[in-house]
Design an enzyme around this catalytic site. Structure first.
Site, PDB file in Angstrom:
ATOM      1  N   CYS A   2       0.980  -1.692  -0.042  1.00  0.00           N
ATOM      2  CA  CYS A   2      -0.094   0.101   0.396  1.00  0.00           C
ATOM      3  C   CYS A   2       0.762   1.157   0.419  1.00  0.00           C
ATOM      4  O   CYS A   2       1.727   0.799   0.445  1.00  0.00           O
ATOM      5  CB  CYS A   2      -0.742  -0.017   1.227  1.00  0.00           C
ATOM      6  SG  CYS A   2      -2.335  -1.422   1.367  1.00  0.00           S
ATOM      7  N   ARG A  27       3.584  -0.332  -4.762  1.00  0.00           N
ATOM      8  CA  ARG A  27       3.800  -0.723  -3.387  1.00  0.00           C
ATOM      9  C   ARG A  27       2.154  -2.040  -3.337  1.00  0.00           C
ATOM     10  O   ARG A  27       1.929  -2.063  -2.457  1.00  0.00           O
ATOM     11  CB  ARG A  27       3.334   0.606  -1.638  1.00  0.00           C
ATOM     12  CG  ARG A  27       4.963   0.748  -1.920  1.00  0.00           C
ATOM     13  CD  ARG A  27       5.115   2.033  -1.608  1.00  0.00           C
ATOM     14  NE  ARG A  27       4.690   1.505   0.024  1.00  0.00           N
ATOM     15  CZ  ARG A  27       6.128   1.341   1.018  1.00  0.00           C
ATOM     16  NH1 ARG A  27       7.288   1.355   0.602  1.00  0.00           N
ATOM     17  NH2 ARG A  27       5.376   0.926   2.141  1.00  0.00           N
ATOM     18  N   TRP A  74      -2.651  -2.516  -2.136  1.00  0.00           N
ATOM     19  CA  TRP A  74      -2.641  -4.234  -2.190  1.00  0.00           C
ATOM     20  C   TRP A  74      -3.540  -4.209  -0.931  1.00  0.00           C
ATOM     21  O   TRP A  74      -3.190  -4.344   0.517  1.00  0.00           O
ATOM     22  CB  TRP A  74      -1.050  -3.991  -1.362  1.00  0.00           C
ATOM     23  CG  TRP A  74      -0.843  -5.795  -1.584  1.00  0.00           C
ATOM     24  CD1 TRP A  74      -0.234  -6.643  -2.720  1.00  0.00           C
ATOM     25  CD2 TRP A  74      -1.009  -7.114  -1.421  1.00  0.00           C
ATOM     26  NE1 TRP A  74      -0.215  -7.386  -3.145  1.00  0.00           N
ATOM     27  CE2 TRP A  74      -0.744  -8.117  -1.601  1.00  0.00           C
ATOM     28  CE3 TRP A  74      -0.936  -7.189   0.331  1.00  0.00           C
ATOM     29  CZ2 TRP A  74      -0.307  -9.575  -1.355  1.00  0.00           C
ATOM     30  CZ3 TRP A  74      -0.807  -7.943   0.788  1.00  0.00           C
ATOM     31  CH2 TRP A  74      -0.758  -9.129   0.266  1.00  0.00           C
ATOM     32  N   ASN A 100      -1.772   2.098   5.738  1.00  0.00           N
ATOM     33  CA  ASN A 100      -0.471   0.311   5.061  1.00  0.00           C
ATOM     34  C   ASN A 100      -0.875  -0.811   6.333  1.00  0.00           C
ATOM     35  O   ASN A 100       0.566   0.434   8.041  1.00  0.00           O
ATOM     36  CB  ASN A 100       0.192   1.462   4.246  1.00  0.00           C
ATOM     37  CG  ASN A 100       1.233   0.066   3.991  1.00  0.00           C
ATOM     38  OD1 ASN A 100       1.420  -1.005   3.806  1.00  0.00           O
ATOM     39  ND2 ASN A 100       2.195   0.348   4.050  1.00  0.00           N
ATOM     40  N   GLY A 101      -1.221  -1.710   6.368  1.00  0.00           N
ATOM     41  CA  GLY A 101      -0.499  -2.328   7.358  1.00  0.00           C
ATOM     42  C   GLY A 101      -2.119  -3.872   7.840  1.00  0.00           C
ATOM     43  O   GLY A 101      -3.104  -3.183   6.853  1.00  0.00           O
ATOM     44  N   GLU A 490      16.855 -18.100  -8.110  1.00  0.00           N
ATOM     45  CA  GLU A 490      16.412 -16.670  -8.535  1.00  0.00           C
ATOM     46  C   GLU A 490      15.693 -16.467 -10.204  1.00  0.00           C
ATOM     47  O   GLU A 490      14.889 -15.228 -10.321  1.00  0.00           O
ATOM     48  CB  GLU A 490      17.767 -15.933  -9.013  1.00  0.00           C
ATOM     49  CG  GLU A 490      17.273 -14.273  -8.860  1.00  0.00           C
ATOM     50  CD  GLU A 490      16.460 -13.425  -8.467  1.00  0.00           C
ATOM     51  OE1 GLU A 490      16.244 -13.523  -6.944  1.00  0.00           O
ATOM     52  OE2 GLU A 490      16.257 -12.139  -8.652  1.00  0.00           O
ATOM     53  N   LYS A 494      12.303 -15.372 -10.828  1.00  0.00           N
ATOM     54  CA  LYS A 494      12.361 -14.119 -11.446  1.00  0.00           C
ATOM     55  C   LYS A 494      11.134 -14.701 -12.739  1.00  0.00           C
ATOM     56  O   LYS A 494       9.613 -13.527 -12.974  1.00  0.00           O
ATOM     57  CB  LYS A 494      12.576 -13.502 -12.803  1.00  0.00           C
ATOM     58  CG  LYS A 494      13.746 -12.915 -11.764  1.00  0.00           C
ATOM     59  CD  LYS A 494      14.172 -11.077 -11.411  1.00  0.00           C
ATOM     60  CE  LYS A 494      13.230 -10.809  -9.839  1.00  0.00           C
ATOM     61  NZ  LYS A 494      13.912 -10.782  -8.565  1.00  0.00           N
ATOM     62  N   GLU A 497       7.644 -15.004 -10.577  1.00  0.00           N
ATOM     63  CA  GLU A 497       6.676 -13.308 -11.114  1.00  0.00           C
ATOM     64  C   GLU A 497       5.817 -12.489 -11.747  1.00  0.00           C
ATOM     65  O   GLU A 497       4.952 -11.745 -11.414  1.00  0.00           O
ATOM     66  CB  GLU A 497       7.278 -13.034  -9.500  1.00  0.00           C
ATOM     67  CG  GLU A 497       8.320 -12.159  -9.889  1.00  0.00           C
ATOM     68  CD  GLU A 497       9.602 -11.205  -8.777  1.00  0.00           C
ATOM     69  OE1 GLU A 497       8.808 -10.848  -7.658  1.00  0.00           O
ATOM     70  OE2 GLU A 497      10.926 -11.463  -8.848  1.00  0.00           O
ATOM     71  N   HIS A 513      16.538 -36.663  -8.767  1.00  0.00           N
ATOM     72  CA  HIS A 513      16.216 -37.500  -7.832  1.00  0.00           C
ATOM     73  C   HIS A 513      14.518 -36.760  -7.584  1.00  0.00           C
ATOM     74  O   HIS A 513      13.666 -36.983  -7.043  1.00  0.00           O
ATOM     75  CB  HIS A 513      16.304 -36.669  -6.701  1.00  0.00           C
ATOM     76  CG  HIS A 513      18.057 -37.353  -6.549  1.00  0.00           C
ATOM     77  ND1 HIS A 513      18.543 -39.028  -6.003  1.00  0.00           N
ATOM     78  CD2 HIS A 513      19.749 -36.703  -6.919  1.00  0.00           C
ATOM     79  CE1 HIS A 513      19.881 -38.470  -6.073  1.00  0.00           C
ATOM     80  NE2 HIS A 513      19.927 -37.454  -6.054  1.00  0.00           N
ATOM     81  N   LYS A 612       5.588  -4.300  -4.323  1.00  0.00           N
ATOM     82  CA  LYS A 612       7.335  -4.020  -4.012  1.00  0.00           C
ATOM     83  C   LYS A 612       7.964  -4.369  -2.505  1.00  0.00           C
ATOM     84  O   LYS A 612       9.177  -5.036  -2.588  1.00  0.00           O
ATOM     85  CB  LYS A 612       8.167  -2.588  -4.310  1.00  0.00           C
ATOM     86  CG  LYS A 612       9.012  -3.027  -4.630  1.00  0.00           C
ATOM     87  CD  LYS A 612       9.865  -3.656  -5.743  1.00  0.00           C
ATOM     88  CE  LYS A 612      11.617  -3.216  -5.398  1.00  0.00           C
ATOM     89  NZ  LYS A 612      12.337  -4.165  -6.239  1.00  0.00           N
TER      90      LYS A 612
HETATM   91  O1  M6R Z   1      13.072  -5.311   0.199  1.00  0.00           O
HETATM   92  P1  M6R Z   1      13.426  -6.407   0.240  1.00  0.00           P
HETATM   93  O2  M6R Z   1      14.008  -6.965   0.053  1.00  0.00           O
HETATM   94  O3  M6R Z   1      13.245  -6.880   1.906  1.00  0.00           O
HETATM   95  O4  M6R Z   1      12.211  -7.949   0.165  1.00  0.00           O
HETATM   96  C1  M6R Z   1      12.575  -9.312  -0.445  1.00  0.00           C
HETATM   97  C2  M6R Z   1      11.328  -9.669  -1.274  1.00  0.00           C
HETATM   98  O5  M6R Z   1      10.340  -9.843  -0.921  1.00  0.00           O
HETATM   99  C3  M6R Z   1      11.899  -9.715  -2.751  1.00  0.00           C
HETATM  100  O6  M6R Z   1      13.025  -9.817  -2.978  1.00  0.00           O
HETATM  101  C4  M6R Z   1      10.711 -10.049  -3.620  1.00  0.00           C
HETATM  102  O7  M6R Z   1      10.850 -11.730  -3.943  1.00  0.00           O
HETATM  103  C5  M6R Z   1      11.096  -9.570  -5.314  1.00  0.00           C
HETATM  104  N1  M6R Z   1       9.906  -9.115  -5.372  1.00  0.00           N
HETATM  105  C6  M6R Z   1      11.605 -10.918  -5.820  1.00  0.00           C
HETATM  106  O8  M6R Z   1      12.040  -9.853  -7.214  1.00  0.00           O
END
Ligand code: M6R
Length: 617
Positions: A2, A27, A74, A100-101, A490, A494, A497, A513, A612
């Site tokens: 948010c 956000r 969000w 936000n929260g 990773e 990527k 997401e 395995h 984010k």
């Molecule tokens: O702000 P942070 O590095 O703590 O965020 C951690 C994860 O939420 C963040 O890396 C998330 O997995 C990304 N969307 C990955 O691209």
């Protein structure tokens, strides 16, 4: 999660708020709303959908007031509807609030308020808090001092709240005023020229001022056009510290790129330079960190590292683990922050605890940091956002200095975390066994990383063509070994997401395995196959995939040769030092995921269901 913005000043609040919301949209982006205090009323426009939709709706209202609040959501409590969008207005029309929260005890409070005659138009926890403020105000609406009465009602209400919040409140009886408070959700107050802007992060206010106050947990700020004052939930006065943001609005703009993610991928050579700047010793054999807050003598006593993080930052921890164990020969463990916070992990007195977080606001990572501190351990942070909660609460740390990362998919922050991890490994290794000449080689290699990353980026057109070929698949495996196993994780993250293709990352040899059962002509595998003793083993794993008709995309280093016909596509990256390889190897998987997502028409910077900065549990 948010984004929230509030404005008090002389300008038309709505334009500044909508501009701020556009910058905060990463956000959360399922709905948005704005409330302006004008003509003795709290006038609200809110809609499910993006800020653009809100902007059209807001244009229909005649918003001329100079005090207002706005929110991009969000969803946590309640579906994505106009009614659940923020701001929420108390049922007596007296207060409007953005949040936000998560208010955990909202249902008890709701029951109480329903009993007092308050009504609810949404399914949100936020509306409960708004009505609670109205309830406290209704009990005693006229105070000695109008402004502080406003603060008192907010304070009293927050004393009943369990959960997390960053809130901004407007009151119909308090024209030109605003009250904001935080607990575990970030809030920054921008101190402008005759105006104040409060927001979840600096990107929403940096176009108007670079002078900011980072609010701390448990603080309440009262803003009028002429001044602001900060107190705590326990009514203590706080002397505010005004900091200066070092980046400008241009850093948060997309420039000529199609997406922030694309811009941030291509910014990586410069980002790595920025992360390294001024951090090597004069003799060029080790790293230096100004804010680590731990002496060399103390570091020599450390016999175990524990790293915690979430998502991509967790992958950076895994690479760092590999480098610390390989070069400094100190045992290192990595845990998900969300698990660590609830597990009673035994920590040895000589353990050094680190968290990694781009935003510095991820709630699980923050909770892990607090848990380690509660147990009495020195807890350090690797973090990008200056002044973030994690940066402030850590005992010491290392800033990444890569500027704002706006794309939800982390790219430049990731490679910069790899750089910091590599530098920490070097620093600790040089305090122990690593020789001067090996240190010099290592430093030279790190300094060469930006050029190698730039070279890897030259593969973009080739990777784009590969992406076109593979964009229609539904499943994909990413396979790597040693320091590139986390890169396989990773790559899968990527791709998932931003393109919604199911993907998994595995150690290449582990594939036989279980995951090999997935292999068919419909499930491609992306292999990391760098030069070195493990190369022939990886080639064997590729053969096993090929024997089962699985398409293969091989990421090899220069000079490697694959048996003819083994890989359907080959991406070549520069050969390099082990500490630099993960940074260079990140480029093809970032580009592949990005181009596949573009090819599939996905909203790259705002993938569905994501935000984010994950500031709720
Ligand atoms: O702000 P942070 O590095 O703590 O965020 C951690 C994860 O939420 C963040 O890396 C998330 O997995 C990304 N969307 C990955 O691209």
């Amino acid at each position: 999660m948010c984004g929230i913005v509030g404005y008090v000043g002389k300008q038309r609040a709505v334009s500044i708020i909508i501009e701020g919301l556009k910058r905060l949209e990463y956000r959360g982006y399922d709905s948005a709303g704005v409330c302006v205090l004008q003509g003795g009323q709290l006038d609200v426009a809110k809609k499910a959908g993006r800020v653009e939709v809100l902007a059209k709706e807001a244009a229909r209202h005649r918003f001329n007031g100079t005090t207002g609040i706005g929110h991009t959501r969000w969803a946590t409590h309640g579906g994505v509807t106009d009614a659940n969008a923020h701001p929420h207005v108390s049922s007596d029309g007296k207060f409007a609030l953005i949040h936000n929260g998560v208010i955990e005890n909202y249902s008890q409070m709701k029951q109480f308020l329903v009993g007092k005659g308050y009504t609810f138009a949404s399914e949100t926890d936020t509306e409960v808090l708004c009505n609670l403020i109205a309830y406290h105000y209704a009990k005693e609406p006229v105070g000695q001092n109008g402004g502080s009465r406003f603060v008192e009602c907010v304070r009293k209400s927050l004393q009943h709240v369990e959960g997390t919040y960053g809130i901004v409140v407007l009151g119909v009886d308090f024209p030109g005023e605003m009250v904001a408070a935080r607990k575990a959700s970030p809030l920054i107050l921008g101190v402008g020229d005759g105006e104040y802007i409060i927001a979840s992060d600096a990107s929403a206010l940096v176009s108007r001022t670079q002078n900011v106050v980072y609010l701390k947990d448990g603080e309440i700020v009262h803003i009028t056009p002429a001044a602001f004052s900060i107190t705590t939930l326990d009514q203590e006065d706080v002397s505010p510290v005004v900091d200066r943001i070092t980046w400008s609005v241009a850093d948060a703009d997309m420039g000529d790129y199609a997406h922030f993610m694309e811009k941030e991928i291509f910014e990586q050579p410069q980002a790595l330079e920025n992360t390294m700047r001024g951090r090597f010793s004069e003799d060029g054999s080790t790293a230096n960190f100004g804010g680590l807050n731990i002496t060399a003598a103390e570091l020599r006593q450390i016999d175990r590292f524990l790293f915690c993080a979430c998502g991509t930052a967790w992958h950076a921890c895994l690479v760092t683990e590999h480098l610390i164990e390989r070069f400094a020969r100190i045992p290192c463990e990595v845990d998900y922050a969300s698990e660590f916070r609830y597990r009673n992990t035994p920590l040895h007195s000589n353990t050094l605890f680190f968290v990694i977080s781009q935003s510095g606001e991820t709630i699980d990572t923050l909770a892990a940091l607090r848990e380690a501190k509660r147990k009495g351990y020195k807890a350090l942070a690797i973090n990008n956002v200056v002044g973030s909660t994690i940066a402030r609460e850590a005992d010491g740390g290392i800033y990444q200095h890569v500027g704002p990362e706006i794309g939800v998919a982390s790219t430049k922050a990731f490679t910069s975390q790899l750089m910091v991890g590599a530098m920490v490994a070097l620093y600790v290794a040089r305090l122990r066994d690593m020789s001067f000449s090996d240190g010099v080689q290592y430093v030279k290699a790190l300094k060469g990383a930006p050029a190698l990353v730039r070279k890897a980026l030259e593969q973009a057109p080739h990777i784009r063509a590969i992406a076109k070929r593979f964009a229609g698949y539904h499943d994909m495996l990413f396979l790597g070994r040693l320091s590139l196993f986390p890169l396989a994780l990773e790559g899968a993250l990527k791709l998932k997401e931003i393109s919604y293709i199911h993907a998994e990352g595995y150690p290449a040899a582990e594939m036989k395995h279980g995951p090999i059962a997935l292999i068919s002509e419909k499930c491609p595998s992306v292999f990391f196959a760098p030069a070195g003793e493990i190369f022939p083993k990886i080639v064997s794993s590729m053969q096993e995939i090929k024997a089962r008709k699985g398409p293969v995309i091989a990421i090899i280093t220069e000079g490697c040769e694959l048996p003819p016909g083994l890989a359907d596509e080959v991406i070549t990256i520069p050969d390099c030092h082990e500490a630099v390889l993960p940074m260079v190897a990140a480029i093809p998987i970032q580009l592949l995921s990005y181009y596949i997502a573009v090819e599939r028409g996905c909203d790259v910077d705002k993938p569905r269901n994501l935000a984010k900065s994950v500031t709720v549990e």
